[in-house]
Motif scaffolding. Structure first.
Motif, PDB file in Angstrom:
ATOM      1  N   ILE A 354     -31.897 -44.665 -60.196  1.00  0.00           N
ATOM      2  CA  ILE A 354     -30.883 -45.603 -60.660  1.00  0.00           C
ATOM      3  C   ILE A 354     -29.649 -44.796 -61.022  1.00  0.00           C
ATOM      4  CG2 ILE A 354     -30.317 -47.407 -62.316  1.00  0.00           C
ATOM      5  CD1 ILE A 354     -33.344 -47.702 -62.800  1.00  0.00           C
ATOM      6  N   ASP A 355     -28.514 -45.148 -60.452  1.00  0.00           N
ATOM      7  CA  ASP A 355     -27.269 -44.431 -60.692  1.00  0.00           C
ATOM      8  C   ASP A 355     -26.239 -45.372 -61.288  1.00  0.00           C
ATOM      9  OD1 ASP A 355     -28.017 -41.861 -59.408  1.00  0.00           O
ATOM     10  OD2 ASP A 355     -28.115 -43.120 -57.610  1.00  0.00           O
ATOM     11  N   ALA A 388     -35.716 -46.575 -65.869  1.00  0.00           N
ATOM     12  CA  ALA A 388     -35.978 -47.735 -66.716  1.00  0.00           C
ATOM     13  C   ALA A 388     -37.390 -47.663 -67.265  1.00  0.00           C
ATOM     14  CB  ALA A 388     -35.774 -49.022 -65.932  1.00  0.00           C
ATOM     15  N   ALA A 389     -37.618 -48.348 -68.374  1.00  0.00           N
ATOM     16  CA  ALA A 389     -38.938 -48.408 -68.988  1.00  0.00           C
ATOM     17  C   ALA A 389     -39.092 -49.743 -69.691  1.00  0.00           C
ATOM     18  CB  ALA A 389     -39.127 -47.254 -69.975  1.00  0.00           C
ATOM     19  N   VAL A 390     -40.321 -50.201 -69.810  1.00  0.00           N
ATOM     20  CA  VAL A 390     -40.622 -51.443 -70.509  1.00  0.00           C
ATOM     21  C   VAL A 390     -41.230 -51.116 -71.858  1.00  0.00           C
ATOM     22  CG1 VAL A 390     -42.014 -53.550 -70.498  1.00  0.00           C
ATOM     23  CG2 VAL A 390     -40.949 -52.751 -68.380  1.00  0.00           C
ATOM     24  N   ASN A 393     -41.661 -56.576 -74.586  1.00  0.00           N
ATOM     25  CA  ASN A 393     -41.194 -57.475 -73.526  1.00  0.00           C
ATOM     26  C   ASN A 393     -39.764 -57.170 -73.113  1.00  0.00           C
ATOM     27  OD1 ASN A 393     -43.643 -58.755 -73.569  1.00  0.00           O
ATOM     28  ND2 ASN A 393     -42.948 -60.571 -74.640  1.00  0.00           N
ATOM     29  N   ASN A 394     -39.276 -55.992 -73.513  1.00  0.00           N
ATOM     30  CA  ASN A 394     -37.898 -55.613 -73.205  1.00  0.00           C
ATOM     31  C   ASN A 394     -37.853 -54.563 -72.098  1.00  0.00           C
ATOM     32  OD1 ASN A 394     -37.109 -57.294 -75.244  1.00  0.00           O
ATOM     33  ND2 ASN A 394     -35.807 -55.808 -76.262  1.00  0.00           N
ATOM     34  N   LEU A 395     -36.828 -54.677 -71.272  1.00  0.00           N
ATOM     35  CA  LEU A 395     -36.560 -53.679 -70.242  1.00  0.00           C
ATOM     36  C   LEU A 395     -35.425 -52.795 -70.719  1.00  0.00           C
ATOM     37  CD1 LEU A 395     -37.046 -52.597 -67.344  1.00  0.00           C
ATOM     38  CD2 LEU A 395     -35.299 -54.222 -66.571  1.00  0.00           C
TER      39      LEU A 395
END
Length: 492
Positions: A354-355, A388-390, A393-395
């Motif tokens: 992801i950039d 990214a990480a979870v 329930n949030n990203l």
């Protein structure tokens, strides 16, 4: 009291807090077969519990018996007390979901009575009975459509079948037992079947109302909210159900209004091995770009920096070799940095990474006798990459600095020493800008999960322009999923 199979339908909407639709989806949520099985196992068992006790309408019947005459018989107070589910299945058809449950046994109780008149006297008797039901099957076929951005539930078929009844009468005359059983067995069977079927239909009506009142947006903060409105009808495949969502961020005080729907051909294919995960959520990079545009428009992507870990860097003495004229004009004065994005950050999702890039203006200010004096401004282009990480329930996620470039936009204190300025800027960006960005990213934003469920064992994949979250789901708040009847209103 709950209703059979009603919770199952709610579970099929784990990610369906959606309403009016936009032109095309930016989030697709797919419930796989394992997710459907999870919902079915959890909620059919709850349905069996909430179905009981179930009252069945009274039955009256008159019949002529040789040597006795016309006998009036009643079966009243018929109550279904317990159910035992042996197995249940859920399957997806072209237009909806089919749920079937087989029950090993069910127990009922009732009161019975009879009366008949002779020439001289009226004869009557009464007692109670227990009824054992064997071989009960319940099934319902449900469809869902997008109606002006909301889900509209319909029951296409619904039924209950009982194979056998074993009626044991207590009290009364023995001659009456077989007469009563012959006369009432089929009536009791059909009454129980109809009562269960009606209960399912009532539950479907309540669920339809529940779906219509689901939230149309998920607030992130006072600035942004995710537009979780439906786009297109749910897509029923052989072993999954897909829901397409608008997904873009809108101002939190903006009400999403129904718009004309353009039924696109965007479909989300489950990746290889997806059957092991209950849920797959595909998010387009436009989702992330929409929230960055909102924050930029709200003026939140700027910061006046007056304190940093290496505070000596915010004094003109530390800049004497970078900008010699600065120190000569403002010796030993404190400094402020105004860091402002000049355009919304741009997020790009590619295979395995992801950039993001952000264009900044960094204005150098001097605090001269309490007055803020701008002395120079640099245009800085910053490139970061991250993952990214979870969490819950949030990203969320984190980024690291990849590279940057800068040019002098204007200066009141002469030219800059390019090499030295580059070193100082790198220090500022790594130790100030990146941690500041990560403080927001780590908070993340809520994924569209219906209240009462929690994501677990999440795994994130990235492909061209999309991020895919695969996960399982835990059920944590029964009261959030199973509505209760309160003063005539259906509440959740």
């Amino acid at each position: 009291m709950g209703t059979p199979l009603l919770p199952l339908l709610v579970a099929l909407q784990l990610f369906a807090a959606f309403s009016p639709a936009a032109a095309s989806p930016h989030i697709s949520a797919v419930i796989s077969q394992s997710g459907l099985d999870f919902a079915k196992d959890l909620l059919v068992s709850h349905a069996a519990e909430t179905l009981t006790p179930l009252s069945v309408p009274d039955i009256e019947k008159s019949m002529s018996i040789p040597l006795v005459g016309t006998v009036r018989m009643t079966a009243s107070g018929i109550v279904l007390h317990s159910l035992t589910v042996t197995n249940s299945t859920v399957a997806v058809g072209d237009t909806g979901v089919v749920v079937a449950a087989s029950l090993a046994s069910a127990n009922l109780t009732m009161e019975w009575g009879y009366s008949y008149s002779t020439w001289v006297v009226t004869v009557s008797d009464c007692g109670n009975a227990s009824i054992q039901v064997e071989g009960m099957e319940v099934g319902v076929s449900m469809g869902m459509k997008n109606q002006n951005g909301s889900l509209k539930l319909s029951v296409m078929e619904c039924g209950c079948y009982i194979k056998e009844l074993d009626i044991t009468l207590n009290g009364g005359a023995s001659w009456f037992y077989q007469v009563f059983i012959d006369a009432f067995s089929n009536h009791i069977r059909s009454s129980v079947e109809n009562a269960i079927t009606q209960k399912i239909m009532k539950g479907a009506l309540k669920l339809d109302s529940f779906l219509g009142n689901l939230p149309k947006k998920i607030n992130l903060d006072s600035v942004a909210a995710m537009n979780v409105t439906f786009v297109n009808d749910p897509l029923f495949k052989s072993s999954s159900v897909e829901f397409d969502i608008d997904g873009l961020f809108i101002p939190s005080n903006e009400t999403t209004a129904p718009r004309d729907m353009l039924l696109g051909d965007i479909k989300f294919a489950l990746p290889f091995g997806s059957s092991s995960k209950m849920l797959w959520i595909s998010l387009d990079e436009d989702v992330f770009n929409s929230v960055s545009a909102l924050y930029f428009k709200a003026g939140l992507l700027q910061r006046m920096v007056e304190r940093i870990p290496d505070q000596f860097l915010l004094n003109t003495a530390s800049w004497r070799f970078l900008i010699p004229q600065l120190y000569k004009k403002y010796p030993d004065d404190n400094m402020l940095l105004n860091i402002s994005a000049i355009s919304p950050p741009s997020v790009r999702i590619n295979v395995g990474r992801i950039d993001a890039t952000v264009e900044l203006d960094i204005t150098v200010n001097v605090l001269d006798f309490g007055k803020i004096v701008p002395v120079a401004c640099m245009s800085v282009s910053v490139a970061v990459s991250g993952a990214a990480a979870v969490s819950g329930n949030n990203l969320g996620g984190r980024v690291e600095l990849d590279y940057f470039s800068f040019t002098l936009k204007w200066s009141q204190v002469g030219k800059l020493h390019t090499v030295l300025v580059q070193t100082v800027l790198r220090t500022f960006l790594k130790n100030l800008f990146v941690p500041y960005v990560n403080s927001y990213l780590e908070q993340g934003f809520p994924l569209p999960i219906i209240k009462g469920f929690s994501i677990r064992d999440a795994y994130i994949l990235t492909s061209y322009s999309k991020m895919i979250v695969s996960c399982d789901v835990s059920f944590i708040e029964p009261e959030a999923l199973f509505p209760v009847q309160t003063q005539g209103r259906f509440t959740v």
